[in-house]
Scaffold this motif. Structure first.
Motif, PDB file in Angstrom:
ATOM      1  N   ASP A 101       0.832  -1.206   0.000  1.00  0.00           N
ATOM      2  CA  ASP A 101       0.000   0.000   0.000  1.00  0.00           C
ATOM      3  C   ASP A 101       0.865   1.254   0.000  1.00  0.00           C
ATOM      4  O   ASP A 101       0.570   2.222  -0.703  1.00  0.00           O
ATOM      5  CB  ASP A 101      -0.940   0.013   1.210  1.00  0.00           C
ATOM      6  CG  ASP A 101      -2.013  -1.064   1.142  1.00  0.00           C
ATOM      7  OD1 ASP A 101      -2.225  -1.653   0.056  1.00  0.00           O
ATOM      8  OD2 ASP A 101      -2.625  -1.336   2.201  1.00  0.00           O
ATOM      9  N   LYS A 102       1.939   1.241   0.785  1.00  0.00           N
ATOM     10  CA  LYS A 102       2.854   2.393   0.831  1.00  0.00           C
ATOM     11  C   LYS A 102       3.536   2.569  -0.524  1.00  0.00           C
ATOM     12  O   LYS A 102       3.692   3.685  -1.018  1.00  0.00           O
ATOM     13  CB  LYS A 102       3.884   2.206   1.942  1.00  0.00           C
ATOM     14  CG  LYS A 102       4.919   3.312   2.043  1.00  0.00           C
ATOM     15  CD  LYS A 102       4.313   4.696   2.236  1.00  0.00           C
ATOM     16  CE  LYS A 102       3.859   4.932   3.636  1.00  0.00           C
ATOM     17  NZ  LYS A 102       3.406   6.321   3.868  1.00  0.00           N
ATOM     18  N   PHE A 103       3.928   1.467  -1.153  1.00  0.00           N
ATOM     19  CA  PHE A 103       4.545   1.529  -2.470  1.00  0.00           C
ATOM     20  C   PHE A 103       3.581   2.134  -3.484  1.00  0.00           C
ATOM     21  O   PHE A 103       3.959   3.007  -4.272  1.00  0.00           O
ATOM     22  CB  PHE A 103       4.991   0.142  -2.930  1.00  0.00           C
ATOM     23  CG  PHE A 103       5.626   0.149  -4.283  1.00  0.00           C
ATOM     24  CD1 PHE A 103       6.938   0.543  -4.448  1.00  0.00           C
ATOM     25  CD2 PHE A 103       4.899  -0.241  -5.397  1.00  0.00           C
ATOM     26  CE1 PHE A 103       7.522   0.558  -5.703  1.00  0.00           C
ATOM     27  CE2 PHE A 103       5.469  -0.221  -6.656  1.00  0.00           C
ATOM     28  CZ  PHE A 103       6.784   0.176  -6.815  1.00  0.00           C
ATOM     29  N   ALA A 104       2.328   1.691  -3.464  1.00  0.00           N
ATOM     30  CA  ALA A 104       1.318   2.218  -4.388  1.00  0.00           C
ATOM     31  C   ALA A 104       1.121   3.713  -4.166  1.00  0.00           C
ATOM     32  O   ALA A 104       0.997   4.492  -5.124  1.00  0.00           O
ATOM     33  CB  ALA A 104       0.001   1.468  -4.223  1.00  0.00           C
ATOM     34  N   GLU A 105       1.109   4.125  -2.910  1.00  0.00           N
ATOM     35  CA  GLU A 105       0.966   5.549  -2.577  1.00  0.00           C
ATOM     36  C   GLU A 105       2.139   6.359  -3.136  1.00  0.00           C
ATOM     37  O   GLU A 105       1.941   7.422  -3.740  1.00  0.00           O
ATOM     38  CB  GLU A 105       0.905   5.691  -1.055  1.00  0.00           C
ATOM     39  CG  GLU A 105       0.865   7.117  -0.542  1.00  0.00           C
ATOM     40  CD  GLU A 105       1.035   7.160   0.980  1.00  0.00           C
ATOM     41  OE1 GLU A 105       1.691   8.105   1.458  1.00  0.00           O
ATOM     42  OE2 GLU A 105       0.515   6.263   1.685  1.00  0.00           O
ATOM     43  N   LYS A 106       3.336   5.865  -2.952  1.00  0.00           N
ATOM     44  CA  LYS A 106       4.526   6.576  -3.429  1.00  0.00           C
ATOM     45  C   LYS A 106       4.612   6.575  -4.948  1.00  0.00           C
ATOM     46  O   LYS A 106       5.052   7.551  -5.559  1.00  0.00           O
ATOM     47  CB  LYS A 106       5.798   5.973  -2.821  1.00  0.00           C
ATOM     48  CG  LYS A 106       5.909   6.207  -1.331  1.00  0.00           C
ATOM     49  CD  LYS A 106       5.966   7.695  -1.034  1.00  0.00           C
ATOM     50  CE  LYS A 106       6.027   8.013   0.424  1.00  0.00           C
ATOM     51  NZ  LYS A 106       5.970   9.449   0.687  1.00  0.00           N
ATOM     52  N   LEU A 107       4.162   5.497  -5.583  1.00  0.00           N
ATOM     53  CA  LEU A 107       4.139   5.432  -7.040  1.00  0.00           C
ATOM     54  C   LEU A 107       3.159   6.458  -7.604  1.00  0.00           C
ATOM     55  O   LEU A 107       3.452   7.161  -8.572  1.00  0.00           O
ATOM     56  CB  LEU A 107       3.783   4.022  -7.506  1.00  0.00           C
ATOM     57  CG  LEU A 107       3.797   3.773  -9.003  1.00  0.00           C
ATOM     58  CD1 LEU A 107       5.172   4.059  -9.585  1.00  0.00           C
ATOM     59  CD2 LEU A 107       3.375   2.335  -9.288  1.00  0.00           C
ATOM     60  N   LYS A 108       2.012   6.568  -6.972  1.00  0.00           N
ATOM     61  CA  LYS A 108       1.007   7.555  -7.384  1.00  0.00           C
ATOM     62  C   LYS A 108       1.574   8.971  -7.236  1.00  0.00           C
ATOM     63  O   LYS A 108       1.407   9.823  -8.113  1.00  0.00           O
ATOM     64  CB  LYS A 108      -0.258   7.388  -6.540  1.00  0.00           C
ATOM     65  CG  LYS A 108      -1.405   8.286  -6.928  1.00  0.00           C
ATOM     66  CD  LYS A 108      -2.633   7.982  -6.075  1.00  0.00           C
ATOM     67  CE  LYS A 108      -3.773   8.902  -6.428  1.00  0.00           C
ATOM     68  NZ  LYS A 108      -4.965   8.630  -5.604  1.00  0.00           N
ATOM     69  N   GLU A 109       2.262   9.204  -6.128  1.00  0.00           N
ATOM     70  CA  GLU A 109       2.889  10.501  -5.882  1.00  0.00           C
ATOM     71  C   GLU A 109       3.942  10.814  -6.952  1.00  0.00           C
ATOM     72  O   GLU A 109       4.008  11.923  -7.474  1.00  0.00           O
ATOM     73  CB  GLU A 109       3.530  10.493  -4.495  1.00  0.00           C
ATOM     74  CG  GLU A 109       4.160  11.791  -4.074  1.00  0.00           C
ATOM     75  CD  GLU A 109       4.786  11.683  -2.690  1.00  0.00           C
ATOM     76  OE1 GLU A 109       5.816  12.341  -2.481  1.00  0.00           O
ATOM     77  OE2 GLU A 109       4.262  10.949  -1.821  1.00  0.00           O
ATOM     78  N   LEU A 110       4.731   9.827  -7.312  1.00  0.00           N
ATOM     79  CA  LEU A 110       5.753  10.008  -8.352  1.00  0.00           C
ATOM     80  C   LEU A 110       5.119  10.338  -9.691  1.00  0.00           C
ATOM     81  O   LEU A 110       5.567  11.260 -10.394  1.00  0.00           O
ATOM     82  CB  LEU A 110       6.609   8.738  -8.467  1.00  0.00           C
ATOM     83  CG  LEU A 110       7.638   8.747  -9.597  1.00  0.00           C
ATOM     84  CD1 LEU A 110       8.664   9.867  -9.392  1.00  0.00           C
ATOM     85  CD2 LEU A 110       8.314   7.390  -9.704  1.00  0.00           C
ATOM     86  N   LYS A 111       4.056   9.618 -10.040  1.00  0.00           N
ATOM     87  CA  LYS A 111       3.372   9.884 -11.308  1.00  0.00           C
ATOM     88  C   LYS A 111       2.835  11.296 -11.350  1.00  0.00           C
ATOM     89  O   LYS A 111       2.920  11.974 -12.386  1.00  0.00           O
ATOM     90  CB  LYS A 111       2.248   8.874 -11.521  1.00  0.00           C
ATOM     91  CG  LYS A 111       2.745   7.498 -11.898  1.00  0.00           C
ATOM     92  CD  LYS A 111       1.594   6.526 -12.065  1.00  0.00           C
ATOM     93  CE  LYS A 111       2.087   5.153 -12.437  1.00  0.00           C
ATOM     94  NZ  LYS A 111       0.988   4.193 -12.590  1.00  0.00           N
TER      95      LYS A 111
END
Length: 116
Positions: A101-111
């Motif tokens: 979940d944290k990875f998905a959050e950070k990936l969304k932030e990066l995008k």
């Protein structure tokens, strides 16, 4: 392995790297390739750390206290038992799910940042 390692170095570094015969043996000094559970230890350690951080950063004083108890426990019991007492149960998907979940959050932030 040396041939595969040679080709990967050529692919990744191209002409920026001088590939000599000694470099072809470099793979043999990297324990990720041949030590049982080496990479698994990274993944479980990272998942535990992420689960601890999520609890602590939420402001939950009990989770902070349990984390400090985990540190104080040292090697007094099996790792799984110490972690479970501290609220991180590796016999369940919980720590890995928190990490994903944290990875998905950070990936969304990066995008979002890349689209600015």
């Amino acid at each position: 392995m040396e041939n595969l390692w040679h080709k990967l170095n050529e692919k990744y570094y191209g002409s920026a790297l001088t590939i000599d015969p000694l470099l072809d043996s470099e793979w043999s000094r990297i324990p990720h390739f041949y030590t049982p559970f080496y990479v698994y230890k990274y993944a479980t350690g990272y998942s535990c750390a992420t689960a601890f951080a999520a609890g602590i950063l939420s402001g939950d004083k009990e989770k902070l206290s349990k984390y400090l108890g985990f540190l104080q426990a040292g090697g007094s019991d099996y790792s799984l038992n110490i972690l479970k007492k501290a609220g991180v149960d590796l016999t369940t998907p919980q720590p890995v799910q928190i990490t994903l979940d944290k990875f998905a959050e950070k990936l969304k932030e990066l995008k979002m940042l890349l689209n600015e």
